[in-house]
Motif scaffolding. Sequence first.
Motif, PDB file in Angstrom:
ATOM      1  N   ASP A  75       0.393  -8.652   2.121  1.00 51.63           N
ATOM      2  CA  ASP A  75      -0.385  -7.818   1.471  1.00 51.63           C
ATOM      3  C   ASP A  75      -1.175  -8.488   1.216  1.00 51.63           C
ATOM      4  OD1 ASP A  75      -0.536  -4.780   1.215  1.00 51.63           O
ATOM      5  OD2 ASP A  75      -1.967  -6.191  -0.033  1.00 51.63           O
ATOM      6  N   ILE A 129      -4.262 -10.583   6.262  1.00 52.68           N
ATOM      7  CA  ILE A 129      -4.160 -10.810   8.142  1.00 52.68           C
ATOM      8  C   ILE A 129      -5.146 -11.794   9.225  1.00 52.68           C
ATOM      9  CG2 ILE A 129      -2.104  -9.001   7.551  1.00 52.68           C
ATOM     10  CD1 ILE A 129      -4.434  -7.169   9.196  1.00 52.68           C
ATOM     11  N   PHE A 186       0.958  -2.636   9.177  1.00 55.37           N
ATOM     12  CA  PHE A 186       0.247  -1.338   8.593  1.00 55.37           C
ATOM     13  C   PHE A 186      -1.094  -2.238   7.911  1.00 55.37           C
ATOM     14  CE2 PHE A 186       4.329   0.081   8.124  1.00 55.37           C
ATOM     15  CZ  PHE A 186       4.594   1.208   8.227  1.00 55.37           C
ATOM     16  N   THR A 197      -5.764  -5.811  -2.532  1.00 59.78           N
ATOM     17  CA  THR A 197      -6.656  -5.753  -2.365  1.00 59.78           C
ATOM     18  C   THR A 197      -6.864  -4.102  -3.662  1.00 59.78           C
ATOM     19  OG1 THR A 197      -6.255  -3.469  -0.910  1.00 59.78           O
ATOM     20  CG2 THR A 197      -7.407  -5.812   0.054  1.00 59.78           C
ATOM     21  N   THR A 252     -10.986  -6.427   8.363  1.00 58.38           N
ATOM     22  CA  THR A 252      -9.432  -6.024   7.951  1.00 58.38           C
ATOM     23  C   THR A 252      -8.817  -5.511   9.539  1.00 58.38           C
ATOM     24  OG1 THR A 252      -9.063  -6.695   6.220  1.00 58.38           O
ATOM     25  CG2 THR A 252      -7.352  -4.839   7.299  1.00 58.38           C
ATOM     26  N   TYR A 302     -14.565   4.265   9.869  1.00 61.50           N
ATOM     27  CA  TYR A 302     -13.032   3.563   9.481  1.00 61.50           C
ATOM     28  C   TYR A 302     -12.303   3.858  10.649  1.00 61.50           C
ATOM     29  CZ  TYR A 302      -7.987   4.601   9.056  1.00 61.50           C
ATOM     30  OH  TYR A 302      -6.896   5.406   8.955  1.00 61.50           O
ATOM     31  N   ILE A 305       2.140   3.856   2.168  1.00 59.01           N
ATOM     32  CA  ILE A 305       2.498   3.761   3.956  1.00 59.01           C
ATOM     33  C   ILE A 305       3.612   2.534   3.138  1.00 59.01           C
ATOM     34  CG2 ILE A 305       3.171   4.318   5.820  1.00 59.01           C
ATOM     35  CD1 ILE A 305      -0.059   5.884   6.216  1.00 59.01           C
ATOM     36  N   ASN A 308      -1.478  11.797   5.635  1.00 61.75           N
ATOM     37  CA  ASN A 308      -0.264  11.516   5.266  1.00 61.75           C
ATOM     38  C   ASN A 308      -0.408  11.379   3.165  1.00 61.75           C
ATOM     39  OD1 ASN A 308       2.140   8.130   6.151  1.00 61.75           O
ATOM     40  ND2 ASN A 308       0.454   9.891   7.328  1.00 61.75           N
ATOM     41  N   SER A 317      -8.387   1.486   4.405  1.00 55.23           N
ATOM     42  CA  SER A 317      -8.137   3.122   5.301  1.00 55.23           C
ATOM     43  C   SER A 317      -8.741   4.097   4.632  1.00 55.23           C
ATOM     44  CB  SER A 317      -6.311   3.400   4.882  1.00 55.23           C
ATOM     45  OG  SER A 317      -6.327   3.508   3.209  1.00 55.23           O
ATOM     46  N   GLY A 320       0.938  -1.310   0.164  1.00 54.64           N
ATOM     47  CA  GLY A 320       0.089  -0.369   0.097  1.00 54.64           C
ATOM     48  C   GLY A 320       0.726   1.194  -0.029  1.00 54.64           C
ATOM     49  N   LYS A 331     -10.259   1.312  13.694  1.00 53.76           N
ATOM     50  CA  LYS A 331      -8.836   1.442  13.838  1.00 53.76           C
ATOM     51  C   LYS A 331      -9.102   1.423  15.232  1.00 53.76           C
ATOM     52  CE  LYS A 331      -5.718   1.625  11.206  1.00 53.76           C
ATOM     53  NZ  LYS A 331      -4.913   0.679  11.364  1.00 53.76           N
TER      54      LYS A 331
END
Length: 337
Positions: free
Chosen positions: A32, A57, A78, A35, A97, A151, A13, A181, A82, A11, A155
Amino acid sequence: MTKILVTGGAGFIGSCFVHQRVAAGDTLLVLDALTYAGHKENLAEVLSKIELVVGSITDGALVASLYEKFQPDLVINFAAESHVDNSIASPSAFIDTNIIGTYTMIEAARQWKKRPSHFRFVQVSTDEVYGELGTSGKFYEGYPYQPNSPYSASKAAGDLLARAWFHTYQFPIITTNCSNNYGPRQYPEKLIPLMITNALSGKPLPVYGDGKNIRDWIHVEDHCSGVFLAATNGTPGETYVFGGHSERKNLDVVQEICRILDRVKPRTDKHSYAPQITFVKDRPGHDQRYAIDDSKAKYKLGYTRKYQNFEEGLEATIKWYLANTAWAQAVTQKKAA
Ligand SMILES: NC(=O)c1ccc[n+]([C@@H]2O[C@H](COP(=O)([O-])OP(=O)(O)OC[C@H]3O[C@@H](n4cnc5c(N)ncnc54)[C@H](O)[C@@H]3O)[C@@H](O)[C@H]2O)c1
């Protein structure tokens, strides 16, 4: 030299982190699921120097086998869904996820019998778990969790699992929470790459609401350096927040992108890109302002930023997208396919 298992390393980052650590001579295994947001193209320059395992994961048997086989000193998690807009439209993948996946990664590491004593796990998270700020104040490590979107709630749940695994099992986990970011290889669904790619293809530049929502922007390389510092200098059980000291209104960011493009890649008709800006119905539950006080990272980890000036970093980022139009085509075609 360190053996690092990086999840979500294809991804935006994660791939920056992989580039940094390959350059530093570390040994990397990337897990990974590829996706719509994960791309081998993001690792093209380093693919021959790392191992890439395509998988989720959330797959406990796979994750356990990777711990056994690769024997990492360090895990950087990571991997995530997102994008806030996607979480509003369709939250289920975020629960899988960001919550089940995080649980799977930390529980398999806890159960891993040969886990070395120096092992560390870094849970990479966002400042969005803290909710929104008014006109003053900043988020810091002890700030209460008040997530507002599916989201950020997912997290936050991952972060709370990390906290509990440390307190209950002394699992050596460190959590990082970072602001927005920007930089190369960000999938063109997020504000900055979306505006750049839309501007160049003559499409509207959609700004939510009145464009006055404020975000703090950090260059992705600075975030990744911070994550590595947290992994190596941080204390298990602790949290470190990272920011870019660059609070900007969304509309100001989009106008700055137009100004830079007007200079470095003028439209063929010589008009400015700015009239492509359109205001669209606001995102439900749109947080007003984020800002970060990263003094703890500065004093406890020795964290410093290479990118001190947002507008300069933004110009370098725009030039990267201009030089890599084939990248944008390849990654967006995958979603369409
Ligand atoms: N982008 C930001 O501004 C920002 C800010 C702070 C924190 N973060 C956090 O940093 C991390 C990386 O964010 P990003 O912007 O690079 O995201 P991204 O969407 O660009 O990349 C996510 C990566 O995770 C992979 N992935 C998704 N589900 C997976 C699964 N089940 N198993 C394995 N891999 C999976 C994707 O294929 C992709 O490569 C996330 O945890 C995010 O919450 C992002």
